[in-house]
Motif scaffolding. Structure first.
Motif, PDB file in Angstrom:
ATOM      1  N   LYS A  34       0.827  -1.201   0.000  1.00  0.00           N
ATOM      2  CA  LYS A  34       0.000   0.000   0.000  1.00  0.00           C
ATOM      3  C   LYS A  34       0.867   1.259   0.000  1.00  0.00           C
ATOM      4  N   SER A  35       2.119   1.098   0.393  1.00  0.00           N
ATOM      5  CA  SER A  35       3.051   2.224   0.379  1.00  0.00           C
ATOM      6  C   SER A  35       4.432   1.716  -0.030  1.00  0.00           C
ATOM      7  N   SER A  36       5.276   2.605  -0.494  1.00  0.00           N
ATOM      8  CA  SER A  36       6.556   2.233  -1.101  1.00  0.00           C
ATOM      9  C   SER A  36       7.566   1.687  -0.103  1.00  0.00           C
ATOM     10  N   GLN A  37       8.309   0.692  -0.566  1.00  0.00           N
ATOM     11  CA  GLN A  37       9.395   0.099   0.190  1.00  0.00           C
ATOM     12  C   GLN A  37      10.609  -0.023  -0.737  1.00  0.00           C
ATOM     13  N   VAL A  38      11.807   0.086  -0.185  1.00  0.00           N
ATOM     14  CA  VAL A  38      13.029  -0.053  -0.978  1.00  0.00           C
ATOM     15  C   VAL A  38      14.023  -0.926  -0.230  1.00  0.00           C
ATOM     16  N   SER A  39      14.586  -1.904  -0.922  1.00  0.00           N
ATOM     17  CA  SER A  39      15.641  -2.735  -0.346  1.00  0.00           C
ATOM     18  C   SER A  39      16.844  -2.764  -1.281  1.00  0.00           C
ATOM     19  N   GLN A  40      18.008  -2.655  -0.705  1.00  0.00           N
ATOM     20  CA  GLN A  40      19.242  -2.684  -1.484  1.00  0.00           C
ATOM     21  C   GLN A  40      19.576  -4.125  -1.856  1.00  0.00           C
ATOM     22  N   LEU A  41      19.949  -4.314  -3.112  1.00  0.00           N
ATOM     23  CA  LEU A  41      20.340  -5.635  -3.599  1.00  0.00           C
ATOM     24  C   LEU A  41      21.845  -5.756  -3.785  1.00  0.00           C
ATOM     25  N   LYS A  42      22.484  -4.646  -4.093  1.00  0.00           N
ATOM     26  CA  LYS A  42      23.939  -4.616  -4.248  1.00  0.00           C
ATOM     27  C   LYS A  42      24.428  -3.239  -3.848  1.00  0.00           C
ATOM     28  N   ALA A  43      25.473  -3.205  -3.051  1.00  0.00           N
ATOM     29  CA  ALA A  43      25.991  -1.924  -2.570  1.00  0.00           C
ATOM     30  C   ALA A  43      26.737  -1.184  -3.669  1.00  0.00           C
ATOM     31  N   GLY A  44      26.688   0.138  -3.598  1.00  0.00           N
ATOM     32  CA  GLY A  44      27.444   0.977  -4.516  1.00  0.00           C
ATOM     33  C   GLY A  44      28.608   1.628  -3.796  1.00  0.00           C
ATOM     34  N   LYS A  45      29.221   2.597  -4.428  1.00  0.00           N
ATOM     35  CA  LYS A  45      30.366   3.289  -3.859  1.00  0.00           C
ATOM     36  C   LYS A  45      30.225   4.793  -4.066  1.00  0.00           C
ATOM     37  N   GLY A  46      30.961   5.529  -3.257  1.00  0.00           N
ATOM     38  CA  GLY A  46      31.022   6.965  -3.437  1.00  0.00           C
ATOM     39  C   GLY A  46      29.975   7.716  -2.633  1.00  0.00           C
ATOM     40  N   SER A  47      29.830   8.991  -2.943  1.00  0.00           N
ATOM     41  CA  SER A  47      28.928   9.864  -2.196  1.00  0.00           C
ATOM     42  C   SER A  47      27.476   9.564  -2.555  1.00  0.00           C
ATOM     43  N   PRO A  48      26.563   9.709  -1.597  1.00  0.00           N
ATOM     44  CA  PRO A  48      25.146   9.442  -1.868  1.00  0.00           C
ATOM     45  C   PRO A  48      24.494  10.556  -2.685  1.00  0.00           C
ATOM     46  N   VAL A  49      23.469  10.181  -3.429  1.00  0.00           N
ATOM     47  CA  VAL A  49      22.683  11.148  -4.188  1.00  0.00           C
ATOM     48  C   VAL A  49      21.968  12.080  -3.227  1.00  0.00           C
ATOM     49  N   GLN A  50      22.072  13.373  -3.480  1.00  0.00           N
ATOM     50  CA  GLN A  50      21.383  14.365  -2.664  1.00  0.00           C
ATOM     51  C   GLN A  50      20.149  14.873  -3.420  1.00  0.00           C
ATOM     52  N   SER A  51      19.226  15.448  -2.704  1.00  0.00           N
ATOM     53  CA  SER A  51      18.019  16.002  -3.335  1.00  0.00           C
ATOM     54  C   SER A  51      18.410  17.013  -4.405  1.00  0.00           C
ATOM     55  N   GLY A  52      17.833  16.865  -5.589  1.00  0.00           N
ATOM     56  CA  GLY A  52      18.127  17.765  -6.695  1.00  0.00           C
ATOM     57  C   GLY A  52      19.181  17.250  -7.648  1.00  0.00           C
ATOM     58  N   ASP A  53      19.962  16.249  -7.244  1.00  0.00           N
ATOM     59  CA  ASP A  53      20.978  15.688  -8.127  1.00  0.00           C
ATOM     60  C   ASP A  53      20.332  15.024  -9.340  1.00  0.00           C
ATOM     61  N   GLN A  54      21.100  14.919 -10.412  1.00  0.00           N
ATOM     62  CA  GLN A  54      20.686  14.165 -11.588  1.00  0.00           C
ATOM     63  C   GLN A  54      21.262  12.747 -11.491  1.00  0.00           C
ATOM     64  N   VAL A  55      20.466  11.766 -11.911  1.00  0.00           N
ATOM     65  CA  VAL A  55      20.869  10.369 -11.790  1.00  0.00           C
ATOM     66  C   VAL A  55      20.720   9.655 -13.126  1.00  0.00           C
ATOM     67  N   ASP A  56      21.758   8.934 -13.529  1.00  0.00           N
ATOM     68  CA  ASP A  56      21.693   8.037 -14.680  1.00  0.00           C
ATOM     69  C   ASP A  56      21.541   6.617 -14.160  1.00  0.00           C
TER      70      ASP A  56
END
Length: 327
Positions: free
Chosen positions: A61-83
Motif C-alpha cells: 500500500k506504500s513504497s518500500q526499498v531494499s538494497q540488492l547490491k551496494a554501490g560506492k562513493g557519495s550518496p545522491v542528494q536532493s536535486g541531483d541528476q541520476v543516470d
C-alpha cells in the motif's frame, strides 16, 4: 509481455528515476537520510540487472526499498541528476513489463526529488550511490502518478522496479556568485536553480560575450569532453521595450528550455564542429559547478540549426548554461 503506453511514457520522461536509497539501510549515511525504508515485500525481491524473482502476488500500500547490491562513493542528494537502468515487473504475476532498453534508451536519467508532488520513484533516488542496485516496490499511483498504468494497471496495482545506478551528478550550478559583467543581461535564479534573465536598457552586443555567473570549483571542461549541462535560451528583444523571447522549440515538440522544464540534464560534446562557436567557447575552460552566461550574435550562434529551437537564424541569442558534470 504486456506493455502499457502510459506507464512506459512515465518511465521514459522522468518516472523511473529510481535510485536506491533505503535498502537494508546500508545506503543511508550520516550525510543522507532516505525517504523510504525496507519492508517485508521489498526484502523478498531477488534480482540481477536483467531478471527478478519474488513470491506472487506481491502487494503493498506504500513504497518500500531494499538494497540488492551496494554501490560506492557519495550518496545522491536532493536535486541531483541520476543516470540508471531499470527493469519493471508486475507485482501480481512477476512478469516483466518493461526495461530501460525497451523504452529506446539504454540509460535513463532524471532528477532526485523529495517534494510533496514528487513520485515515489523520484523520492527513492535520494541516498543512492553509483553502482548500487535496489528494488523499489510501490503502487502505480505512488510510484509514477495517478493513471500512469492506463487500463491495464489500476492506481493501486503493485509494481516492482529494479534499478541499477550508473552515475549521478549535480542538478544545478553550486558555484560562488560572481559580480555581474557590465553590458550583459542580469541572471535571476529560482530556488530550484532554473534561471531567468532581465535586460536593462542596454544595447544589443555585436560581438560574442561570455560571463561567469557562478564560479564552480570542480573539474575543468576540456576540448572533446562530454559534459552534463542544463540550459535556458532566449532571443534578444528587437526593441528596448520588448522582453527577451524564450526559445519556443520546434513545431515537432521541441522545447527551448527542455533541460529545465523536464528537470533533465543533456550531454554535449565540446567540439567546435558540433557546437556553435559561442557555446563552444563558453564551455571550454569552465569548471563543474559553474553557471555561464553567453550572448551570441548570429555569426557565433546556431545558424541553420536555429530552426530546431524555433528562433530566427539572424537573432542574437542568450544562453545560461549550468555545467553539472563531465562524463
Amino acid at each position: 509481455m504486456r506493455r502499457t503506453p502510459a506507464l512506459l511514457s512515465a518511465l521514459a520522461v522522468a518516472a523511473v528515476v529510481v535510485t536506491s536509497l533505503v535498502g537494508c539501510s546500508s545506503s543511508a549515511s550520516a550525510a543522507c537520510t532516505p525517504v523510504f525504508s525496507a519492508g517485508d515485500s521489498s526484502k523478498v525481491v531477488k534480482a540481477t540487472s536483467s531478471t527478478a524473482s519474488f513470491p506472487t502476488p506481491l502487494v503493498v500500500k506504500s513504497s518500500q526499498v531494499s538494497q540488492l547490491k551496494a554501490g560506492k562513493g557519495s550518496p545522491v542528494q536532493s536535486g541531483d541528476q541520476v543516470d540508471y537502468t531499470y527493469s519493471l515487473y508486475d507485482g501480481a504475476t512477476g512478469k516483466q513489463i518493461a526495461t530501460s532498453s525497451s523504452s529506446n534508451t539504454a540509460t535513463a536519467r532524471s532528477g532526485a526529488l523529495d517534494t510533496a508532488k514528487a513520485t515515489a520513484v523520484q523520492k527513492s533516488l535520494r541516498c543512492a550511490t553509483t553502482g548500487e542496485r535496489y528494488a523499489l516496490v510501490t503502487t502505480v499511483k505512488e510510484g509514477f502518478g495517478a493513471g500512469a498504468g492506463g487500463s491495464s494497471y489500476p492506481d493501486d496495482a503493485t509494481l516492482v522496479v529494479v534499478v541499477d545506478v550508473v552515475d549521478h551528478f549535480l542538478g544545478k550550478a553550486n558555484g560562488i556568485n560572481v559580480l555581474p559583467q557590465d553590458g550583459m543581461p542580469a541572471v535571476i535564479t529560482a530556488v530550484d536553480g532554473q534561471p531567468g534573465i532581465v535586460i536593462q536598457e542596454i544595447g544589443k552586443p555585436k560581438d560574442l560575450r561570455i560571463s561567469t555567473i557562478k564560479a564552480g570549483a570542480g573539474a575543468t571542461v576540456e576540448k572533446g569532453a562530454t559534459v552534463h549541462v542544463k540550459y535556458s535560451g532566449w532571443s534578444w528583444p528587437t526593441t528596448s521595450s520588448d522582453k527577451p523571447v524564450i526559445w519556443p522549440g520546434s513545431s515537432s515538440g521541441g522545447d527551448g528550455q527542455a533541460s529545465w522544464t523536464n528537470d533533465q540534464a543533456v550531454d554535449l560534446t565540446v567540439d567546435s564542429k558540433s557546437l556553435p562557436v559561442g557555446l563552444y567557447k563558453a564551455l571550454v575552460g569552465a569548471k563543474v559547478g559553474s553557471q555561464v552566461l553567453v550572448v551570441m550574435p548570429p555569426k557565433a550562434g546556431f545558424g541553420a540549426g536555429s530552426s530546431s529551437l524555433g528562433v530566427d537564424a539572424n537573432a542574437t541569442l542568450i544562453m545560461v548554461v549550468d555545467v553539472l558534470g563531465i562524463k
